[in-house]
Enzyme design. Structure first.
Site, PDB file in Angstrom:
ATOM      1  N   ARG A   1      10.995  -1.126  11.820  1.00 42.50           N
ATOM      2  CA  ARG A   1       9.642  -0.775  12.277  1.00 42.50           C
ATOM      3  C   ARG A   1       9.255  -1.735  13.380  1.00 42.50           C
ATOM      4  O   ARG A   1       9.311  -2.948  13.205  1.00 42.50           O
ATOM      5  CB  ARG A   1       8.658  -0.849  11.098  1.00 42.50           C
ATOM      6  CG  ARG A   1       7.706   0.329  11.088  1.00 42.50           C
ATOM      7  CD  ARG A   1       6.810   0.299   9.900  1.00 42.50           C
ATOM      8  NE  ARG A   1       5.555  -0.361  10.225  1.00 42.50           N
ATOM      9  CZ  ARG A   1       4.494  -0.318   9.441  1.00 42.50           C
ATOM     10  NH1 ARG A   1       4.545   0.348   8.299  1.00 42.50           N
ATOM     11  NH2 ARG A   1       3.386  -0.925   9.799  1.00 42.50           N
TER      12      ARG A   1
ATOM     13  N   ARG B   1      -1.344  -8.894  13.048  1.00 43.01           N
ATOM     14  CA  ARG B   1      -1.865  -7.902  12.098  1.00 43.01           C
ATOM     15  C   ARG B   1      -2.584  -8.578  10.942  1.00 43.01           C
ATOM     16  O   ARG B   1      -3.603  -8.077  10.464  1.00 43.01           O
ATOM     17  CB  ARG B   1      -0.732  -7.013  11.579  1.00 43.01           C
ATOM     18  CG  ARG B   1      -0.354  -5.912  12.575  1.00 43.01           C
ATOM     19  CD  ARG B   1       1.074  -5.466  12.439  1.00 43.01           C
ATOM     20  NE  ARG B   1       1.341  -4.799  11.194  1.00 43.01           N
ATOM     21  CZ  ARG B   1       2.545  -4.798  10.595  1.00 43.01           C
ATOM     22  NH1 ARG B   1       3.558  -5.452  11.134  1.00 43.01           N
ATOM     23  NH2 ARG B   1       2.704  -4.146   9.478  1.00 43.01           N
TER      24      ARG B   1
ATOM     25  N   ARG C   1      11.251  -6.188   5.761  1.00 41.90           N
ATOM     26  CA  ARG C   1      11.132  -4.758   6.066  1.00 41.90           C
ATOM     27  C   ARG C   1      11.558  -4.490   7.517  1.00 41.90           C
ATOM     28  O   ARG C   1      12.235  -3.512   7.813  1.00 41.90           O
ATOM     29  CB  ARG C   1       9.691  -4.280   5.847  1.00 41.90           C
ATOM     30  CG  ARG C   1       9.532  -2.785   6.091  1.00 41.90           C
ATOM     31  CD  ARG C   1       8.175  -2.281   5.664  1.00 41.90           C
ATOM     32  NE  ARG C   1       7.146  -2.639   6.622  1.00 41.90           N
ATOM     33  CZ  ARG C   1       5.846  -2.434   6.421  1.00 41.90           C
ATOM     34  NH1 ARG C   1       5.425  -1.921   5.290  1.00 41.90           N
ATOM     35  NH2 ARG C   1       4.979  -2.763   7.348  1.00 41.90           N
TER      36      ARG C   1
ATOM     37  N   ARG D   1     -10.598   0.936   7.770  1.00 37.92           N
ATOM     38  CA  ARG D   1     -10.054  -0.381   8.049  1.00 37.92           C
ATOM     39  C   ARG D   1     -11.013  -1.246   8.870  1.00 37.92           C
ATOM     40  O   ARG D   1     -10.689  -2.370   9.215  1.00 37.92           O
ATOM     41  CB  ARG D   1      -8.786  -0.161   8.861  1.00 37.92           C
ATOM     42  CG  ARG D   1      -7.631  -1.028   8.557  1.00 37.92           C
ATOM     43  CD  ARG D   1      -6.452  -0.322   9.229  1.00 37.92           C
ATOM     44  NE  ARG D   1      -5.335  -1.173   9.346  1.00 37.92           N
ATOM     45  CZ  ARG D   1      -4.141  -0.903   8.783  1.00 37.92           C
ATOM     46  NH1 ARG D   1      -3.952   0.176   8.075  1.00 37.92           N
ATOM     47  NH2 ARG D   1      -3.155  -1.709   8.957  1.00 37.92           N
TER      48      ARG D   1
ATOM     49  N   LYS E   1       0.826  -1.218   0.000  1.00 37.58           N
ATOM     50  CA  LYS E   1       0.000   0.000   0.000  1.00 37.58           C
ATOM     51  C   LYS E   1       0.859   1.266   0.000  1.00 37.58           C
ATOM     52  O   LYS E   1       0.577   2.208  -0.745  1.00 37.58           O
ATOM     53  CB  LYS E   1      -0.912   0.046   1.238  1.00 37.58           C
ATOM     54  CG  LYS E   1      -1.939  -1.060   1.309  1.00 37.58           C
ATOM     55  CD  LYS E   1      -2.916  -0.837   2.466  1.00 37.58           C
ATOM     56  CE  LYS E   1      -2.257  -0.845   3.838  1.00 37.58           C
ATOM     57  NZ  LYS E   1      -1.795  -2.175   4.292  1.00 37.58           N
TER      58      LYS E   1
END
Ligand code: ADP
Length: 193
Positions: free
Chosen positions: A134, A145, A128, A89, A14
């Site tokens: 992160r 998630r 990532r 969401r 995204k």
């Protein structure tokens, strides 16, 4: 002028595609995840409340997110165009956004979903996490998630399909290739105004 929503699980691209589409269509890219992370960094009241949910891979409460989005998007002069990523969401968020959009002539022209198999999502997010650090890109939080996405966010696909604006795009392959697929779906909408 384009108003598009990217609706996809964590790791589907995204953020990356949002930047590229915003540039292509000359509209801002707004990501609620980025807005929230900014608040966390600055230690604002919203940030303090959001952080404990984000770190666990849970959704930040609707009221916090709706308030945040309305401040950035729905002010006295609502943006005519945007690529939005990360909001809505949940179904209550989607209903709020839809009702508001109807009243202000700001409903989405297109909702783009990105299909990527789950093992590929996990692989991308772990990668990532290694690179960017992160804090929610750890294995347990990633699993949480993805589960939260399935339970709370995936039902929105039907919501937008029923409204005739859903475009389901294959999110695998090269970044450029995915952008091309999305643009093939969106260009005709923009051309027709
Ligand atoms: P990802 O899609 O990879 O999970 P985001 O940056 O979009 O990354 O979101 C990170 C976190 O921010 C989410 O796990 C959630 O805690 C919070 N968040 C972002 N957008 C919303 C939203 N619309 N409603 C509730 N929580 C949100």
């Amino acid at each position: 002028m384009l108003r598009a929503l990217l609706l996809a699980p964590p790791g589907a691209g995204k953020g990356t595609q949002g930047d590229r589409l915003a540039e292509a269509y000359g509209v801002p890219h707004l990501a609620t995840g980025d807005l929230l992370r900014q608040h966390v960094e600055e230690g604002t009241p919203v940030g303090l409340e959001a952080k404990r949910f984000m770190d666990r891979g849970e959704l930040v409460p609707d009221r916090v997110v709706v308030d945040l989005v309305s401040r950035h998007l729905a002010g006295p002069e609502p943006l005519p165009g945007f690529v939005l990523d990360g909001f809505p969401r949940t179904l209550p968020q989607a209903k709020t956004a839809y009702d508001w959009g109807k009243t202000h002539d700001r409903t989405f022209h297109a909702v783009v979903s990105l299909d990527v198999p789950e093992d590929e999502l996990v692989r991308r997010l772990l990668e990532r996490g290694r690179r960017s650090g992160r804090t929610d890109d750890t294995e347990d939080t990633i699993r949480r998630r993805l589960a939260v996405y399935k339970e709370n966010t995936r039902p929105l696909l039907d919501f937008y399909r029923d409204r005739g604006v859903l475009h389901e795009i294959d999110g695998t392959g090269e970044v450029e290739e995915v952008t091309r697929r999305i643009r093939d779906a969106l260009d005709p909408l923009v051309a027709s105004g």
